[in-house]
Design a protein around this motif. Structure first.
Motif, short mmCIF file in Angstrom:
data_model
loop_
_atom_site.label_atom_id
_atom_site.label_comp_id
_atom_site.label_asym_id
_atom_site.label_seq_id
_atom_site.Cartn_x
_atom_site.Cartn_y
_atom_site.Cartn_z
N LEU A 90 0.40 4.38 51.68
CA LEU A 90 -0.91 4.90 51.30
C LEU A 90 -1.09 4.77 49.79
O LEU A 90 -0.18 5.11 49.03
CB LEU A 90 -1.05 6.36 51.69
N ALA A 91 -2.24 4.29 49.40
CA ALA A 91 -2.65 4.28 48.00
C ALA A 91 -3.52 5.51 47.81
O ALA A 91 -4.60 5.60 48.40
CB ALA A 91 -3.41 3.00 47.67
N ALA A 92 -3.04 6.45 47.02
CA ALA A 92 -3.74 7.73 46.88
C ALA A 92 -4.31 7.89 45.48
O ALA A 92 -3.70 7.49 44.50
CB ALA A 92 -2.79 8.88 47.18
N VAL A 93 -5.50 8.48 45.43
CA VAL A 93 -6.17 8.79 44.17
C VAL A 93 -6.68 10.23 44.29
O VAL A 93 -7.43 10.55 45.21
CB VAL A 93 -7.36 7.85 43.88
N CYS A 94 -6.24 11.10 43.37
CA CYS A 94 -6.63 12.51 43.41
C CYS A 94 -7.11 12.97 42.04
O CYS A 94 -6.68 12.47 41.02
CB CYS A 94 -5.42 13.38 43.78
N GLN A 95 -8.00 13.97 42.06
CA GLN A 95 -8.40 14.61 40.82
C GLN A 95 -7.27 15.55 40.42
O GLN A 95 -6.80 16.36 41.23
CB GLN A 95 -9.70 15.37 41.00
N GLN A 96 -6.83 15.44 39.19
CA GLN A 96 -5.67 16.21 38.75
C GLN A 96 -5.90 17.72 38.79
O GLN A 96 -5.07 18.47 39.27
CB GLN A 96 -5.28 15.77 37.35
N SER A 97 -7.03 18.18 38.30
CA SER A 97 -7.26 19.63 38.16
C SER A 97 -7.47 20.33 39.49
O SER A 97 -6.96 21.43 39.69
CB SER A 97 -8.45 19.88 37.25
N SER A 98 -8.19 19.72 40.42
CA SER A 98 -8.53 20.38 41.68
C SER A 98 -7.67 19.93 42.86
O SER A 98 -7.60 20.61 43.88
CB SER A 98 -9.99 20.14 42.03
N GLY A 99 -7.05 18.77 42.73
CA GLY A 99 -6.30 18.21 43.86
C GLY A 99 -7.19 17.48 44.85
O GLY A 99 -6.72 17.01 45.88
N PHE A 100 -8.51 17.38 44.56
CA PHE A 100 -9.42 16.69 45.46
C PHE A 100 -8.95 15.26 45.68
O PHE A 100 -8.61 14.56 44.74
CB PHE A 100 -10.84 16.69 44.89
N VAL A 101 -8.94 14.84 46.94
CA VAL A 101 -8.47 13.51 47.29
C VAL A 101 -9.67 12.56 47.33
O VAL A 101 -10.51 12.65 48.22
CB VAL A 101 -7.74 13.52 48.66
N PHE A 102 -9.74 11.68 46.35
CA PHE A 102 -10.80 10.68 46.33
C PHE A 102 -10.50 9.57 47.33
O PHE A 102 -11.40 9.02 47.94
CB PHE A 102 -10.94 10.06 44.93
N ALA A 103 -9.22 9.21 47.47
CA ALA A 103 -8.84 8.14 48.39
C ALA A 103 -7.39 8.34 48.82
O ALA A 103 -6.55 8.78 48.05
CB ALA A 103 -8.98 6.77 47.71
#
Length: 181
Positions: A82-95
């Motif tokens: 899995l290629a994962a992209v997350c917002q650092q502060s909230s942990g929101f998973v963009f991809a």
């Protein structure tokens, strides 16, 4: 002893004998230097992303990881990356996009970053990665889109995603299943 200052004892088979070896002190071998495979950047996609009205965003994290569940949709089984992209502060998973085995990990990360920007309309100021190879490989994409790539030993948002996904695999999938009577 098989090591001394800057040297190691190397055993080489003697050509004429099956079980005879010659011992010789040699300098430690230098590790092979692997070059990072360059990204394939789609100019039309980059131009579309630059033209898109994006909102500036706080730092993101990106990384690749495997799920310990084999996939059998090809001649040989493989583990899903899995290629994962997350917002650092909230942990929101963009991809959290599956990556086919034939695609390089760096290319998968670049594609996941671009997809995240396209889908969500945010452009991070910085994207954190773990290793020097990832940083080197993703720098052309960062330069083209106007964000920076930085290294960080721990990617907490990615670690949380990985932990959650591993628990899903262990449990066998999603939510509760209906009871059978």
């Amino acid at each position: 002893e098989s090591m001394r200052d800057g040297e190691c004892l190397v055993y080489t088979p003697v050509v004429a004998a099956e079980t005879e070896y010659r011992a010789q002190w040699e300098a430690w071998p230098m590790p092979a230097h692997y070059s990072v495979e360059p990204l394939v950047l789609n100019l039309a996609r980059l131009n579309a992303l630059r033209a898109k009205k994006t909102e500036p965003d706080s730092p993101w994290e990106t990384d690749m990881f495997y799920l310990p569940s084999p996939i059998f949709d090809r001649e040989r089984p493989y583990y899903l990356r899995l290629a994962a992209v997350c917002q650092q502060s909230s942990g929101f998973v963009f991809a959290a996009e599956p990556s086919p085995p034939e695609l390089s990990g760096h290319q998968s990360l670049a594609d996941a970053i671009c997809s995240s920007i396209e889908r969500h309309g945010f452009l991070p100021e910085t994207i954190f990665v773990k290793g020097a190879e990832e940083a080197t490989a993703l720098t052309p994409l960062a330069n083209a889109l106007g964000f920076t790539i930085r290294r960080r030993k721990q990617l907490k948002a990615i670690q949380m995603l990985k932990k959650d996904m591993m628990m899903q695999v262990v449990r066998g999938g999603g939510g509760r299943r209906g009871r059978r009577n």
